[in-house]
Design an enzyme around this catalytic site. Structure first.
Site, PDB file in Angstrom:
ATOM      1  N   SER A  29       0.819  -1.221   0.000  1.00  0.00           N
ATOM      2  CA  SER A  29       0.000   0.000   0.000  1.00  0.00           C
ATOM      3  C   SER A  29       0.846   1.262   0.000  1.00  0.00           C
ATOM      4  CB  SER A  29      -0.878  -0.006   1.253  1.00  0.00           C
ATOM      5  OG  SER A  29      -1.348   1.293   1.542  1.00  0.00           O
ATOM      6  N   ARG A  39     -16.448   7.157   8.112  1.00  0.00           N
ATOM      7  CA  ARG A  39     -16.379   5.887   8.847  1.00  0.00           C
ATOM      8  C   ARG A  39     -16.724   6.160  10.308  1.00  0.00           C
ATOM      9  NH1 ARG A  39     -10.785   4.010   6.245  1.00  0.00           N
ATOM     10  NH2 ARG A  39     -11.495   3.839   4.091  1.00  0.00           N
ATOM     11  N   GLY A  96      -8.049  -8.654   1.889  1.00  0.00           N
ATOM     12  CA  GLY A  96      -7.638  -7.473   2.647  1.00  0.00           C
ATOM     13  C   GLY A  96      -7.629  -7.760   4.138  1.00  0.00           C
ATOM     14  N   ARG A 102     -15.307   0.331   2.344  1.00  0.00           N
ATOM     15  CA  ARG A 102     -14.727   1.346   3.233  1.00  0.00           C
ATOM     16  C   ARG A 102     -14.846   2.756   2.695  1.00  0.00           C
ATOM     17  NH1 ARG A 102     -11.306  -0.899   6.958  1.00  0.00           N
ATOM     18  NH2 ARG A 102      -9.685   0.686   6.891  1.00  0.00           N
ATOM     19  N   SER A 112     -13.503  -3.679  -7.181  1.00  0.00           N
ATOM     20  CA  SER A 112     -13.377  -3.482  -5.740  1.00  0.00           C
ATOM     21  C   SER A 112     -14.209  -2.295  -5.299  1.00  0.00           C
ATOM     22  CB  SER A 112     -11.899  -3.233  -5.388  1.00  0.00           C
ATOM     23  OG  SER A 112     -11.735  -2.835  -4.043  1.00  0.00           O
ATOM     24  N   LEU A 149      -0.396   2.931  -5.591  1.00  0.00           N
ATOM     25  CA  LEU A 149      -0.362   4.380  -5.343  1.00  0.00           C
ATOM     26  C   LEU A 149      -1.686   4.986  -5.782  1.00  0.00           C
ATOM     27  CD1 LEU A 149       0.249   5.211  -8.442  1.00  0.00           C
ATOM     28  CD2 LEU A 149       2.629   5.136  -7.766  1.00  0.00           C
ATOM     29  N   TYR A 150      -1.785   6.295  -5.641  1.00  0.00           N
ATOM     30  CA  TYR A 150      -2.986   7.015  -6.080  1.00  0.00           C
ATOM     31  C   TYR A 150      -2.553   7.988  -7.162  1.00  0.00           C
ATOM     32  CZ  TYR A 150      -4.595   5.422  -1.500  1.00  0.00           C
ATOM     33  OH  TYR A 150      -4.925   4.653  -0.403  1.00  0.00           O
ATOM     34  N   THR A 153      -5.041   3.030  -7.221  1.00  0.00           N
ATOM     35  CA  THR A 153      -6.343   3.011  -6.547  1.00  0.00           C
ATOM     36  C   THR A 153      -7.132   4.259  -6.917  1.00  0.00           C
ATOM     37  OG1 THR A 153      -5.519   1.626  -4.769  1.00  0.00           O
ATOM     38  CG2 THR A 153      -7.472   2.960  -4.281  1.00  0.00           C
ATOM     39  N   HIS A 175     -13.388  -1.273  -2.235  1.00  0.00           N
ATOM     40  CA  HIS A 175     -12.491  -0.955  -1.121  1.00  0.00           C
ATOM     41  C   HIS A 175     -12.956  -1.668   0.162  1.00  0.00           C
ATOM     42  CE1 HIS A 175      -9.200   2.201  -0.765  1.00  0.00           C
ATOM     43  NE2 HIS A 175      -9.212   1.701   0.447  1.00  0.00           N
ATOM     44  N   ARG A 204     -13.642 -14.825   2.151  1.00  0.00           N
ATOM     45  CA  ARG A 204     -13.321 -15.446   3.448  1.00  0.00           C
ATOM     46  C   ARG A 204     -13.275 -16.966   3.370  1.00  0.00           C
ATOM     47  NH1 ARG A 204     -12.542 -10.883   3.519  1.00  0.00           N
ATOM     48  NH2 ARG A 204     -13.333  -9.283   4.927  1.00  0.00           N
ATOM     49  N   LYS A 258      -7.494  -0.106  -9.620  1.00  0.00           N
ATOM     50  CA  LYS A 258      -8.238  -0.702  -8.497  1.00  0.00           C
ATOM     51  C   LYS A 258      -9.390   0.206  -8.054  1.00  0.00           C
ATOM     52  CE  LYS A 258      -7.568  -2.405  -3.759  1.00  0.00           C
ATOM     53  NZ  LYS A 258      -8.086  -1.392  -2.827  1.00  0.00           N
ATOM     54  N   ASP A 289     -11.736  -8.083  -5.337  1.00  0.00           N
ATOM     55  CA  ASP A 289     -11.580  -8.217  -3.886  1.00  0.00           C
ATOM     56  C   ASP A 289     -12.876  -7.814  -3.201  1.00  0.00           C
ATOM     57  OD1 ASP A 289     -11.682  -5.429  -3.259  1.00  0.00           O
ATOM     58  OD2 ASP A 289      -9.504  -5.227  -3.286  1.00  0.00           O
ATOM     59  N   GLY A 290     -12.972  -8.147  -1.914  1.00  0.00           N
ATOM     60  CA  GLY A 290     -14.157  -7.793  -1.121  1.00  0.00           C
ATOM     61  C   GLY A 290     -14.846  -9.017  -0.569  1.00  0.00           C
TER      62      GLY A 290
HETATM   63  C1  LIG Z   1      -7.191  -1.666   7.172  1.00  0.00           C
HETATM   64  C2  LIG Z   1      -7.314  -1.536   5.670  1.00  0.00           C
HETATM   65  C3  LIG Z   1      -6.501  -0.633   5.011  1.00  0.00           C
HETATM   66  C4  LIG Z   1      -6.611  -0.491   3.621  1.00  0.00           C
HETATM   67  N1  LIG Z   1      -5.759   0.366   2.979  1.00  0.00           N
HETATM   68  C5  LIG Z   1      -5.814   0.450   1.627  1.00  0.00           C
HETATM   69  C6  LIG Z   1      -4.880   1.251   0.927  1.00  0.00           C
HETATM   70  O1  LIG Z   1      -4.003   1.886   1.520  1.00  0.00           O
HETATM   71  N2  LIG Z   1      -4.982   1.285  -0.430  1.00  0.00           N
HETATM   72  C7  LIG Z   1      -5.927   0.588  -1.120  1.00  0.00           C
HETATM   73  O2  LIG Z   1      -5.969   0.650  -2.336  1.00  0.00           O
HETATM   74  N3  LIG Z   1      -6.815  -0.198  -0.474  1.00  0.00           N
HETATM   75  C8  LIG Z   1      -6.775  -0.281   0.871  1.00  0.00           C
HETATM   76  N4  LIG Z   1      -7.659  -1.107   1.519  1.00  0.00           N
HETATM   77  C9  LIG Z   1      -8.659  -1.877   0.742  1.00  0.00           C
HETATM   78  C10 LIG Z   1      -8.114  -3.255   0.332  1.00  0.00           C
HETATM   79  O3  LIG Z   1      -7.100  -3.139  -0.636  1.00  0.00           O
HETATM   80  C11 LIG Z   1      -9.218  -4.136  -0.279  1.00  0.00           C
HETATM   81  O4  LIG Z   1      -9.837  -3.453  -1.338  1.00  0.00           O
HETATM   82  C12 LIG Z   1     -10.280  -4.583   0.706  1.00  0.00           C
HETATM   83  O5  LIG Z   1      -9.752  -4.730   2.010  1.00  0.00           O
HETATM   84  C13 LIG Z   1     -10.893  -5.899   0.230  1.00  0.00           C
HETATM   85  O6  LIG Z   1     -11.931  -6.311   1.031  1.00  0.00           O
HETATM   86  P1  LIG Z   1     -11.770  -7.376   2.242  1.00  0.00           P
HETATM   87  O7  LIG Z   1     -11.106  -6.628   3.367  1.00  0.00           O
HETATM   88  O8  LIG Z   1     -13.192  -7.726   2.540  1.00  0.00           O
HETATM   89  O9  LIG Z   1     -10.949  -8.536   1.745  1.00  0.00           O
HETATM   90  C14 LIG Z   1      -7.573  -1.258   2.904  1.00  0.00           C
HETATM   91  C15 LIG Z   1      -8.368  -2.170   3.589  1.00  0.00           C
HETATM   92  C16 LIG Z   1      -8.251  -2.321   4.955  1.00  0.00           C
HETATM   93  C17 LIG Z   1      -9.123  -3.334   5.657  1.00  0.00           C
END
Ligand SMILES: Cc1cc2nc3c(=O)[nH]c(=O)nc-3n(C[C@H](O)[C@H](O)[C@H](O)COP(=O)(O)O)c2cc1C
Length: 355
Positions: free
Chosen positions: A110, A168, A303, A252, A247, A132-133, A159, A249, A284, A225, A280-281
């Site tokens: 990340s 959040r 993630g 989130r 995704s 990166l972004y 991303t 995220h 489990r 992403k 992703d997402g």
């Molecule tokens: C604590 C945490 C931090 C994350 N930080 C980033 C990040 O810095 N950049 C990014 O592209 N995605 C970030 N993500 C999203 C993950 O890359 C991913 O899309 C997501 O966690 C997938 O879902 P899952 O947690 O249900 O597997 C983060 C996710 C979590 C849980």
């Protein structure tokens, strides 16, 4: 003491991690935007598909390997880019990287990592992508891209769903202060000056031209992403991306989206085979992985489970998380009569009517 003696699935890992982590850290990792509808939906939507078991197809030798951007991984599960692995274990990203390397998969580091991405590259002989972004300061992007290539990172993950900060509520209630990753110099602070920009996020003013520009100077494959529609998959193709991670995220950023697995087919259709689609997402279970592949994903990412693995047992915990998924994928492949990842096609599953 935990009531769970030995975690046998990823939910057990989460339960133990929840007991061990400070509440605000657990909430930061587990939580999502506003009502967490998308967090929940990502997970629950896998139940909308069911397997069509097949028998007598010689499944004595299973091969879980596949290719991602033309290179082999030992299982179709990669590590998603997530900031701050040290929240879960003092060895942070170093432990994760060793675990990914030992498991024969790729670790996407990340932008908000709690380890220097140059140091990390030297820590194991595994395979890395850098996330990166589209930063507001293009000099940072240029610098990171050049260093990533020189350091042997194999791809760049851009991303695109984090151009505006999310709401959040767990973090607000916990008064949670997330620190910037160590890879941002003071200069990087400029990235957050624009209205709406947040530390470690993308420039709110970025457009498709920025993705095109990143691809034109990266000298590496570029994976976009945070894509949730066929329209945006087409734009990724036009911008020259080599892959797309479907995704939201992990629920989130924007709440009330469909689950990623629900939009996967739309993304795969829009890609027209011109770029690889990953997801992703809410992954489990091994069954989730097989369903995503049956719907056209080349591979998936995890993630939150990596944090649960780290919190439970550092490097070994992450290895165990990946092993559990591997074992569950094997069972599913064997019972569906699919000995290879390539043989997991659309006929492996069927849409399950709601009960
Ligand atoms: C604590 C945490 C931090 C994350 N930080 C980033 C990040 O810095 N950049 C990014 O592209 N995605 C970030 N993500 C999203 C993950 O890359 C991913 O899309 C997501 O966690 C997938 O879902 P899952 O947690 O249900 O597997 C983060 C996710 C979590 C849980």
């Amino acid at each position: 003491m935990s009531t769970i003696a030995e975690p046998i699935n990823l939910f057990d890992f989460e339960a133990i991690a929840k007991e061990r982590l400070p509440t605000e850290e657990y909430d930061y990792i587990a939580g999502g935007a506003t009502d967490e509808i998308s967090v929940d939906r990502n997970r629950r939507a896998y139940a909308s598909w069911a397997f069509r078991p097949r028998v007598l197809r010689n499944v004595s030798a299973l091969d879980l390997s596949t290719t991602v951007l033309g290179t082999k991984v030992n299982l179709p599960v990669l590590i998603a880019p997530c900031g701050g692995h040290k929240k879960a274990h003092p060895e942070g990203e170093f432990a994760t990287f060793r675990a990914a390397a030992a498991s024969g998969t790729i670790f996407a580091v990340s932008a908000n990592a709690s380890a220097d991405f140059a140091e990390l590259a030297k820590a194991a002989s595994g395979r890395l992508w850098l996330q990166l972004y589209p930063f507001r300061d293009r000099e940072i992007t240029k610098d990171w891209l050049k260093r990533a290539k020189d350091l042997g990172y194999e791809a760049i993950c851009v991303t695109l769903d984090s151009q505006w900060p999310p709401k959040r509520e767990r973090n607000i209630r916990n008064n949670y202060g997330n620190r910037r990753g160590v890879n941002f110099s003071n200069r990087g602070a400029e990235n957050s000056q624009r209205r709406g920009a947040h530390p470690g996020g993308g420039d709110p003013a970025a457009t498709w031209k920025d993705l095109e520009w990143i691809k034109s100077i990266a000298g590496l494959p570029v994976v976009a992403k945070g894509i949730m529609t066929g329209e945006d998959v087409e734009l990724c193709t036009e911008a020259g991306a080599d892959g797309v991670i479907v995704s939201n995220h992990g629920g989130r950023h924007l709440d009330n989206t469909l689950a990623t697995v629900e939009v996967l087919s739309e993304a795969v259709a829009a890609a027209k085979g011109k770029l690889e689609i990953y997801l992703d997402g809410g992954i489990r279970r091994g069954a989730d992985v097989v369903k995503a592949i049956a719907l056209g994903a080349k591979a998936v990412f995890i993630g939150r489970p990596l944090f649960w693995g780290l919190a439970v047992d550092g490097e070994k915990g992450v290895i165990r998380v990946l092993d559990i998924l591997r074992e569950e994928i094997e069972i599913t492949m064997a019972k569906c009569g699919r000995p290879t990842v390539a043989s997991i096609d659309a006929t492996t599953i069927v849409k399950a009517p709601p009960l």
